[in-house]
Each structure stands twice: as C-alpha cells, then as structure tokens.
Enzyme design. Structure first.
Site, PDB file in Angstrom:
ATOM      1  N   SER A  13      60.577   3.764 125.584  1.00 46.23           N
ATOM      2  CA  SER A  13      60.847   5.176 125.263  1.00 46.23           C
ATOM      3  C   SER A  13      62.263   5.389 124.764  1.00 46.23           C
ATOM      4  CB  SER A  13      60.559   6.058 126.479  1.00 46.23           C
ATOM      5  OG  SER A  13      61.536   5.883 127.483  1.00 46.23           O
ATOM      6  N   ILE A  92      67.772 -10.676 133.213  1.00 40.47           N
ATOM      7  CA  ILE A  92      69.210 -10.950 133.267  1.00 40.47           C
ATOM      8  C   ILE A  92      69.519 -12.032 132.239  1.00 40.47           C
ATOM      9  CG2 ILE A  92      71.081 -11.847 134.688  1.00 40.47           C
ATOM     10  CD1 ILE A  92      69.638 -10.590 137.104  1.00 40.47           C
ATOM     11  N   HIS A 109      71.507   1.946 131.598  1.00 35.33           N
ATOM     12  CA  HIS A 109      71.178   1.706 132.998  1.00 35.33           C
ATOM     13  C   HIS A 109      70.853   3.043 133.648  1.00 35.33           C
ATOM     14  CE1 HIS A 109      71.204  -0.301 136.869  1.00 35.33           C
ATOM     15  NE2 HIS A 109      71.949   0.676 137.325  1.00 35.33           N
ATOM     16  N   THR A 141      77.887  -7.522 129.800  1.00 33.45           N
ATOM     17  CA  THR A 141      78.744  -8.680 130.093  1.00 33.45           C
ATOM     18  C   THR A 141      77.977  -9.629 131.007  1.00 33.45           C
ATOM     19  OG1 THR A 141      79.683  -7.466 131.964  1.00 33.45           O
ATOM     20  CG2 THR A 141      80.888  -7.349 129.869  1.00 33.45           C
ATOM     21  N   GLU A 174      68.630   9.894 129.428  1.00 29.70           N
ATOM     22  CA  GLU A 174      68.808   8.647 128.667  1.00 29.70           C
ATOM     23  C   GLU A 174      68.495   8.858 127.194  1.00 29.70           C
ATOM     24  OE1 GLU A 174      66.799   5.251 130.404  1.00 29.70           O
ATOM     25  OE2 GLU A 174      66.956   6.172 132.373  1.00 29.70           O
TER      26      GLU A 174
HETATM   27  N1  LIG Z   1      74.046 -10.684 132.021  1.00 30.98           N
HETATM   28  C1  LIG Z   1      73.485  -9.451 131.994  1.00 30.98           C
HETATM   29  N2  LIG Z   1      72.177  -9.334 131.738  1.00 30.98           N
HETATM   30  C2  LIG Z   1      71.621  -8.089 131.710  1.00 30.98           C
HETATM   31  C3  LIG Z   1      72.387  -6.945 131.992  1.00 30.98           C
HETATM   32  C4  LIG Z   1      73.778  -7.113 132.254  1.00 30.98           C
HETATM   33  O1  LIG Z   1      74.530  -6.126 132.469  1.00 30.98           O
HETATM   34  N3  LIG Z   1      74.286  -8.381 132.245  1.00 30.98           N
HETATM   35  N4  LIG Z   1      71.770  -5.675 132.047  1.00 30.98           N
HETATM   36  C5  LIG Z   1      70.349  -5.768 132.304  1.00 30.98           C
HETATM   37  C6  LIG Z   1      69.563  -4.510 132.416  1.00 30.98           C
HETATM   38  N5  LIG Z   1      69.349  -4.248 133.850  1.00 30.98           N
HETATM   39  C7  LIG Z   1      69.802  -3.051 134.329  1.00 30.98           C
HETATM   40  O2  LIG Z   1      70.227  -2.147 133.562  1.00 30.98           O
HETATM   41  C8  LIG Z   1      68.702  -5.191 134.686  1.00 30.98           C
HETATM   42  C9  LIG Z   1      67.513  -5.778 134.270  1.00 30.98           C
HETATM   43  C10 LIG Z   1      66.886  -6.711 135.078  1.00 30.98           C
HETATM   44  C11 LIG Z   1      67.418  -7.077 136.295  1.00 30.98           C
HETATM   45  C12 LIG Z   1      66.714  -8.116 137.117  1.00 30.98           C
HETATM   46  O3  LIG Z   1      67.029  -8.311 138.278  1.00 30.98           O
HETATM   47  N6  LIG Z   1      65.750  -8.802 136.476  1.00 30.98           N
HETATM   48  C13 LIG Z   1      64.993  -9.896 137.132  1.00 30.98           C
HETATM   49  C14 LIG Z   1      63.525  -9.792 136.786  1.00 30.98           C
HETATM   50  C15 LIG Z   1      63.006  -8.411 137.103  1.00 30.98           C
HETATM   51  C16 LIG Z   1      61.606  -8.233 136.511  1.00 30.98           C
HETATM   52  O4  LIG Z   1      61.159  -9.080 135.711  1.00 30.98           O
HETATM   53  O5  LIG Z   1      61.005  -7.175 136.837  1.00 30.98           O
HETATM   54  C17 LIG Z   1      65.477 -11.244 136.617  1.00 30.98           C
HETATM   55  O6  LIG Z   1      65.963 -11.307 135.456  1.00 30.98           O
HETATM   56  O7  LIG Z   1      65.278 -12.201 137.374  1.00 30.98           O
HETATM   57  C18 LIG Z   1      68.608  -6.505 136.741  1.00 30.98           C
HETATM   58  C19 LIG Z   1      69.251  -5.549 135.938  1.00 30.98           C
HETATM   59  C20 LIG Z   1      69.696  -6.660 131.280  1.00 30.98           C
HETATM   60  N7  LIG Z   1      70.280  -7.964 131.412  1.00 30.98           N
HETATM   61  N1  LIG Z   2      67.923  -2.274 134.436  1.00 29.36           N
HETATM   62  C1  LIG Z   2      67.241  -1.886 133.220  1.00 29.36           C
HETATM   63  C2  LIG Z   2      66.429  -0.651 133.515  1.00 29.36           C
HETATM   64  O1  LIG Z   2      66.028  -0.387 134.638  1.00 29.36           O
HETATM   65  N2  LIG Z   2      66.172   0.112 132.441  1.00 29.36           N
HETATM   66  C3  LIG Z   2      65.403   1.322 132.598  1.00 29.36           C
HETATM   67  O2  LIG Z   2      64.026   1.108 132.289  1.00 29.36           O
HETATM   68  C4  LIG Z   2      63.447   2.414 132.056  1.00 29.36           C
HETATM   69  C5  LIG Z   2      62.370   2.330 130.997  1.00 29.36           C
HETATM   70  O3  LIG Z   2      63.000   2.280 129.773  1.00 29.36           O
HETATM   71  P1  LIG Z   2      62.124   2.444 128.412  1.00 29.36           P
HETATM   72  O4  LIG Z   2      61.242   3.664 128.595  1.00 29.36           O
HETATM   73  O5  LIG Z   2      63.160   2.615 127.338  1.00 29.36           O
HETATM   74  O6  LIG Z   2      61.303   1.167 128.268  1.00 29.36           O
HETATM   75  C6  LIG Z   2      64.642   3.333 131.706  1.00 29.36           C
HETATM   76  O7  LIG Z   2      64.860   4.254 132.745  1.00 29.36           O
HETATM   77  C7  LIG Z   2      65.804   2.382 131.610  1.00 29.36           C
HETATM   78  O8  LIG Z   2      67.035   2.970 132.007  1.00 29.36           O
END
Ligand SMILES: Nc1nc2c(c(=O)[nH]1)N[C@@H](CN(C=O)c1ccc(C(=O)N[C@@H](CCC(=O)O)C(=O)O)cc1)CN2
Ligand SMILES: NCC(=O)N[C@@H]1O[C@H](COP(=O)([O-])[O-])[C@@H](O)[C@H]1O
Length: 209
Positions: A13, A92, A109, A141, A174
């Site tokens: 979205s 990540i 975020h 980062t 957002e």
């Molecule tokens: N190195 C970075 N990678 C990412 C960042 C960042 O700031 N530094 N932002 C994220 C987005 N995010 C929150 O905004 C976020 C996304 C995913 C996770 C997480 O724990 N993911 C798990 C899997 C979760 C799943 O598949 O449902 C994982 O990767 O093991 C935490 C924060 C994007 N990447």
């Molecule tokens: N940590 C990453 C995270 O939680 N992102 C969040 O996923 C939702 C769905 O986004 P979308 O509707 O754009 O797919 C949004 O609230 C976005 O902030």
C-alpha cells in the site's frame, strides 16, 4: 530521469501511495521495478496493473541472507536504481547490501523511532500505554531501524484502540509522509550530516497531517 526500485513483502500500500501521487503530480521519475521476497505479495498485482515490472526473489530459496541479498543486488542493479524504497519489506538486510546502496536506501517504519524498533509495533505501543504513535521514514543502515530519520508523523492513540484501528491510523499517515520523503530525495533536498538528515531548503521534518 531518476529511477526507483521498490522492495515489498505484502500488500504494497505504501508503494501504491507513492506511485499514485507520482502519477497525479507528474513526477519526472521511472518506477523501474518492484521486487517481492515471496510470490504471495499482493503488491505485485498493483505493479502489474500499472505496467511496472514485477519480480519475485524468493528468500526461502536461498541458503543464507548473504545469498538472498546478493540476488537482490544483482536484480536491482540490472533494473537500475537511483533510489531503493523498502515498502513493507520484511527482511533484515545484510551489511553488504547496505554498503552497496548506502545513501540511496530508505524505509518506512510503523512507529515514532527510536520508539518501538522491530516488529509488532502497534501491539507494543498499546501495551506500553503511549498516548501518541506514528510512522518514521529513515535511511537504512546495518542496524535495524536505527538509520538517520528523514521525516515522521504522529497520530493519537485513542481510547478503545486495538491493533487494527491503530495500525489503520498509522498506515494512513504513512501514505502521506512516504511520498513526501521520496520526492525530497528525488529533488536532491536530503543531505546526511553525521547521523542527522538535513533538508534544504528547510521545512519541518515532523509532518503535520
Ligand atoms: N539492515 C537493515 N535491514 C532492514 C531495516 C534496517 O533498518 N536495517 N529495516 C527493515 C524494515 N523493518 C522495520 O521497519 C523490519 C523488517 C523485518 C524485520 C525482521 O525481524 N524480519 C525477520 C523476518 C520477519 C518475517 O519474515 O516476518 C528476519 O529478517 O529474520 C525487522 C524490521 C528492513 N530491513
Ligand atoms: N518493519 C517494516 C514494517 O513493519 N513495515 C510496515 O508494513 C506495513 C505494510 O506496508 P505496505 O502496506 O506498504 O505493504 C506498513 O505499516 C509498514 O510500515
């Protein structure tokens, strides 16, 4: 003309909000492609409806994060990206990926960072009893959700809110701030000074909705 590649994991979205305002305001930008980390990402359907190239790089098919990220880098570079937009992207990213796209990699975020980094932000905000919550756009980062903040918007937490009502209010915010941040980048208005983002010409980076 600058080009954007967007990474998604779900409905997309935020990606849709950016594309629609870009179309409405006739931005000079190319949406070079959208990449999802799995095939169930509904945002791929919107991309296809707009004629934006849509791709899947399935993270579960890779033996490691490094392998997955290397495949992402290869695909993004092949498409050409002046800006990489994470929009609901739920993986990540590794230091190699971050270094490769440093300074042109942003994320949204669903919290007022530095509050509530990571996942399940709305439930955590409710459990913490905060009176305001919101969304943050930041440069990405190596540390998760620690990058320099580009802009934020706050929303009230209302009596009776549950995760569904609060997440909907944050998501609406957002959709207003992410397009703004992308346009600032495209217009060359963002400068990183240490860990601080400077917007030139200056305007408030705490966006009033
Ligand atoms: N190195 C970075 N990678 C990412 C960042 C960042 O700031 N530094 N932002 C994220 C987005 N995010 C929150 O905004 C976020 C996304 C995913 C996770 C997480 O724990 N993911 C798990 C899997 C979760 C799943 O598949 O449902 C994982 O990767 O093991 C935490 C924060 C994007 N990447
Ligand atoms: N940590 C990453 C995270 O939680 N992102 C969040 O996923 C939702 C769905 O986004 P979308 O509707 O754009 O797919 C949004 O609230 C976005 O902030």
């Amino acid at each position: 003309m600058p080009s954007i590649v967007t990474l998604i994991s779900g409905r997309g979205s935020n990606f849709e909000a950016i594309v629609k305002i870009a179309q409405k305001e006739q931005w000079q930008v190319t949406f070079a492609g959208v990449i999802a980390n799995h095939s169930e990402a509904k945002g791929l359907d919107f991309a296809r409806s707009q004629g934006i190239p849509a791709f899947i790089v399935e993270h579960r098919e890779h033996p490691s994060r490094e392998s997955f990220d290397a495949a992402l880098i290869e695909k993004i570079d092949a498409l050409g990206a002046d800006l990489v937009v994470l929009a609901g992207f739920m993986r990540i990213l590794t230091p190699a990926f971050i270094r490769h796209f440093e300074g042109r990699l942003i994320n949204i975020h669903p919290a007022l960072l530095p509050a509530f980094p990571g996942l399940h932000t709305h439930q955590r905000a409710l459990e913490a009893g905060v009176s305001e919550h919101g969304a943050t756009v930041h440069f990405v980062t190596e540390g998760v959700d620690e990058g320099p903040i580009i802009c934020q918007a706050s929303v009230p937490v209302l009596v009776g809110d549950d995760e569904k009502s609060l997440s909907a209010r944050v998501l609406a915010a957002e959709h207003q701030i992410y397009p703004r941040a992308v346009k600032w980048f495209l217009d060359g208005r963002l400068r990183i000074d240490g860990n601080q983002v400077q917007l030139q010409p200056p305007e408030s980076q705490l966006i009033k909705l």
